[in-house]
Design an enzyme around this catalytic site. Sequence first.
Site, mmCIF file in Angstrom:
data_model
loop_
_atom_site.group_PDB
_atom_site.id
_atom_site.type_symbol
_atom_site.label_atom_id
_atom_site.label_comp_id
_atom_site.label_asym_id
_atom_site.label_seq_id
_atom_site.Cartn_x
_atom_site.Cartn_y
_atom_site.Cartn_z
ATOM 1 N N LYS A 1 0.843 -1.201 0.000
ATOM 2 C CA LYS A 1 0.000 0.000 0.000
ATOM 3 C C LYS A 1 0.877 1.250 0.000
ATOM 4 C CE LYS A 1 -1.874 2.847 2.704
ATOM 5 N NZ LYS A 1 -1.767 4.101 1.907
ATOM 6 N N GLU B 1 9.612 15.522 15.775
ATOM 7 C CA GLU B 1 10.038 15.375 14.382
ATOM 8 C C GLU B 1 9.247 16.352 13.513
ATOM 9 O OE1 GLU B 1 9.127 11.634 12.316
ATOM 10 O OE2 GLU B 1 11.148 11.753 11.496
ATOM 11 N N GLY C 1 6.851 4.812 8.407
ATOM 12 C CA GLY C 1 6.032 6.011 8.522
ATOM 13 C C GLY C 1 6.208 6.624 9.894
ATOM 14 N N SER C 2 5.179 7.339 10.328
ATOM 15 C CA SER C 2 5.285 8.067 11.594
ATOM 16 C C SER C 2 5.178 7.117 12.789
ATOM 17 C CB SER C 2 4.185 9.119 11.669
ATOM 18 O OG SER C 2 2.926 8.484 11.595
ATOM 19 N N THR C 3 5.750 7.531 13.898
ATOM 20 C CA THR C 3 5.683 6.736 15.126
ATOM 21 C C THR C 3 4.236 6.598 15.588
ATOM 22 O OG1 THR C 3 7.939 7.276 15.744
ATOM 23 C CG2 THR C 3 6.451 6.711 17.549
ATOM 24 N N GLU C 4 3.479 7.680 15.410
ATOM 25 C CA GLU C 4 2.064 7.663 15.793
ATOM 26 C C GLU C 4 1.301 6.546 15.054
ATOM 27 O OE1 GLU C 4 0.591 11.350 14.434
ATOM 28 O OE2 GLU C 4 -1.422 11.035 15.246
ATOM 29 N N GLU D 1 9.649 0.961 10.808
ATOM 30 C CA GLU D 1 10.734 1.928 10.632
ATOM 31 C C GLU D 1 10.071 3.285 10.772
ATOM 32 O OE1 GLU D 1 12.681 4.618 9.474
ATOM 33 O OE2 GLU D 1 12.782 3.867 7.424
ATOM 34 N N GLY E 1 2.672 4.012 13.528
ATOM 35 C CA GLY E 1 3.301 2.739 13.918
ATOM 36 C C GLY E 1 2.594 2.116 15.114
ATOM 37 N N CYS F 1 13.486 10.414 7.644
ATOM 38 C CA CYS F 1 13.423 9.999 9.047
ATOM 39 C C CYS F 1 14.785 10.073 9.718
ATOM 40 C CB CYS F 1 12.821 8.603 9.158
ATOM 41 S SG CYS F 1 13.517 7.485 7.969
#
Length: 498
Positions: free
Chosen positions: A196, A402, A249-252, A271, A254, A305
């Site tokens: 995706k 970030e 992608g973003s930690t959020e 990641e 993730g 990142c």
Amino acid sequence: MSAVSAYRLTPRVTKFLSEPHKLLVGGKWVNAVSGETFPVLDPATTDEIAQVPAGDAADIDAAVTAARAAFETGPWATMKPTDRSRIIWAIADLIEAHADELAELESLDNGKPKKAARDVDVVGSAEMFRYFAGWATKIEGNQIPFASADPGAFFGYTRREPIGVVGQIIPWNYPLMMAAWKLAPALAAGCTIVLKPAEQTPLSALYLGSLLQEAGLPDGVVNIVTGFGETAGAALSAHPDVDKIAFTGSTEVGKLIVNASAGNLKKVSLELGGKSPNIVLADADLDLAIPGAADGIFYNHGQDCTAGSRLFIQKKIFDKVISGVVDRAKEIRLGPGLDPETDMGPVVSEEQLTRVVGYLQNGVESGARPLIGGKRHGDRGYFVEPTVFVDANPSMKIVREEIFGPVVAAIPFDNLDDLANAANDTTYGLAAGIWTTDISKAHTLAAKLRAGTVWVNCYGVNDPAMPFGGFKQSGWGREMGHEVLELYTETKAVVVAL
Ligand code: ADP
């Protein structure tokens, strides 16, 4: 006038853009089940360049079914590793043969300069497939002597088997290269895949889909579903028949993926974000360190990142390094990625523009001072001025969070003893840079930094053979190198009584 018509495009890209875009499911190009589409915008102009299918849970389900069939019964599972290797190698050759087209599409869709797209994204993608073409024939288990049984009583060995159907969710900052980082090792391991792409940048993945077919990849081995994160992405991470999710992608997001994966306890690798320290010691070669500090944050418009967004500079050389970085920022020519004069394109989307500008305002409100930049550039497209903040302190949002834009906070330090603690004072741990001519200081500091990659006298250098991933909230697992194969294989222990 739109960027599509403002710049002369290659005939293949013109043709690609003029055709309806579809999802790749089970080897066929199909519309979304809902029939819905969404627009893809050129971030330099905000003009619409394409409509792509808005895949959702129904399309993800069809794609997972196709991937499962290809895994269980298709020729991929039973093919000789040398044949798999040949196909993966052929993908690399085709990427090279279409380098200009892929670079052009990437530039148009993401905003990055075409030259960077070509020299870094396209070349890096081809190399990734080539490296993993080699691994397809080298995935081995071990013969293991038993520790607590009579010698000769048992024969024990391990097999490394493909993990199964893999969902791969990728971001918009390096759209093609992230697809390559994900697809190449999974294919080498013998998995089947539902990919995706990010909703902001789906075009290069769709173009790649045709190249995968041309390379001879059997139907259903790679399925590509364009769509939004909350619908298609969420459905893929929650799907009960997906064995593993690989996410960048973003930690959020993730964290959302970890939660969504819990239903069938699928394996997850992540990641995620970073707030990487780039450290210049007083003894550094400043002819290297100054461009290294500038490129470490401004490359890819800071949408990286590993961006070196916290620039630690030893006090003695602070003014010199900062004025050097500011001078380099002054030279950066902003413009559309397809303009050959452009050094830095727009950020990817309106959302990203708003986010970055919000951080710029917050930096000033909290007492930091931009020596250059500090605002949006122009009023058309999503351009942001390269920005260097001084007078920043560790409690400020611009130092803690970030930003994912061309914004660096410079922080002076004096004492080497406290440096590692200051650099590690972040929830992230993806990367770090050290600039010094003292080999002993370089290695001592490299060991103390809590980061998945430490660059010494260079920044942002990645290689297919080097493992990449994060400590702390920068992720789970390592991509690239032989380590990534652990993510895409299961170990089976076989015990035979003799
Ligand atoms: P950014 O915030 O930088 O846009 P995201 O982490 O939101 O990055 O996006 C990276 C990828 O994750 C994209 O492909 C996006 O569609 C996808 N995504 C976003 N939200 C979700 C979600 N809830 N579940 C699964 N995937 C998601």
